[in-house]
Design an enzyme around this catalytic site. Structure first.
Site, PDB file in Angstrom:
ATOM      1  N   HIS A  56       0.959  -1.171   0.126  1.00 53.26           N
ATOM      2  CA  HIS A  56       0.100  -0.080  -0.103  1.00 53.26           C
ATOM      3  C   HIS A  56       0.922   1.219   0.120  1.00 53.26           C
ATOM      4  CE1 HIS A  56      -3.846  -1.872   1.591  1.00 53.26           C
ATOM      5  NE2 HIS A  56      -3.224  -2.605   0.720  1.00 53.26           N
ATOM      6  N   GLU A  58       0.957   4.117   1.451  1.00 54.12           N
ATOM      7  CA  GLU A  58       1.167   4.642   2.996  1.00 54.12           C
ATOM      8  C   GLU A  58       2.194   3.751   3.786  1.00 54.12           C
ATOM      9  OE1 GLU A  58      -3.076   5.442   2.313  1.00 54.12           O
ATOM     10  OE2 GLU A  58      -1.819   3.802   2.043  1.00 54.12           O
ATOM     11  N   CYS A  87      -5.910   2.729   4.793  1.00 53.75           N
ATOM     12  CA  CYS A  87      -6.947   1.457   4.999  1.00 53.75           C
ATOM     13  C   CYS A  87      -7.072   1.270   6.624  1.00 53.75           C
ATOM     14  CB  CYS A  87      -6.263   0.265   4.414  1.00 53.75           C
ATOM     15  SG  CYS A  87      -4.803  -0.444   4.888  1.00 53.75           S
ATOM     16  N   CYS A  97      -2.816   0.253   7.149  1.00 50.60           N
ATOM     17  CA  CYS A  97      -2.086   1.618   7.170  1.00 50.60           C
ATOM     18  C   CYS A  97      -2.306   2.590   8.114  1.00 50.60           C
ATOM     19  CB  CYS A  97      -2.336   2.159   5.684  1.00 50.60           C
ATOM     20  SG  CYS A  97      -1.395   1.183   4.320  1.00 50.60           S
TER      21      CYS A  97
END
Length: 159
Positions: A56, A58, A87, A97
């Site tokens: 992801h 981040e 998320c 995240c």
């Protein structure tokens, strides 16, 4: 973006990073930028699937920072800009995240688009706010993020 709108400038950069992500039928393309308290210094950038198919944005940006005992002091007052709401649920990693952002000590998050309930029911903005993180949503940037992820928003089987 105007010089008097640093959030808009950095969020626009995060959206541009999302455009560079390899597309996926099962995950959003997201860009993230961590900017120091001075509002000018980029501490790290990340993008979905940058080095791993499960990355992801981040998470990738936070991983790009060198770990420091007791946390990275540069994150005090830093802002994380993400094209998509961080998320709050995921199957591919043990930590979301949202959890990683809180654990890193980042106290401000700016994002463009709330994650639609395509894969999970996301509550990242609410969880961050409950943890004391300042959360700013800039929906005027959402069209660019939706465009990058249009393949996920189109009903399947109609063509």
């Amino acid at each position: 973006m105007a010089a008097d709108d640093p959030d808009g400038r950095w969020l626009g950069h995060a959206v541009e990073l999302a455009r560079r992500c390899p597309p996926s039928p099962s995950a959003f393309s997201v860009g993230a930028v961590i900017v120091a308290a001075d509002g000018e210094t980029v501490l790290a950038e990340g993008a979905s699937r940058a080095t791993d198919p499960h990355d992801h944005a981040e998470e990738a940006a936070l991983r790009a920072l060198a770990p420091a005992p007791g946390g990275d002091p540069r994150l005090v007052g830093a802002t994380l800009y993400s094209s998509l709401e961080p998320c709050s649920a995921r199957a591919s990693r043990p930590r979301t995240c949202t959890e990683l952002i809180i654990a890193a000590g980042i106290t401000r998050v700016v994002f463009a688009w709330r994650e639609p309930a395509i894969f999970v029911d996301c509550h990242g903005a609410e969880l961050l706010a409950a943890a004391g993180v300042t959360v700013v949503e800039r929906p005027e940037f959402a069209d660019g993020v939706r465009a990058v992820n249009a393949h996920l928003l189109t009903p399947r089987g109609n063509g």
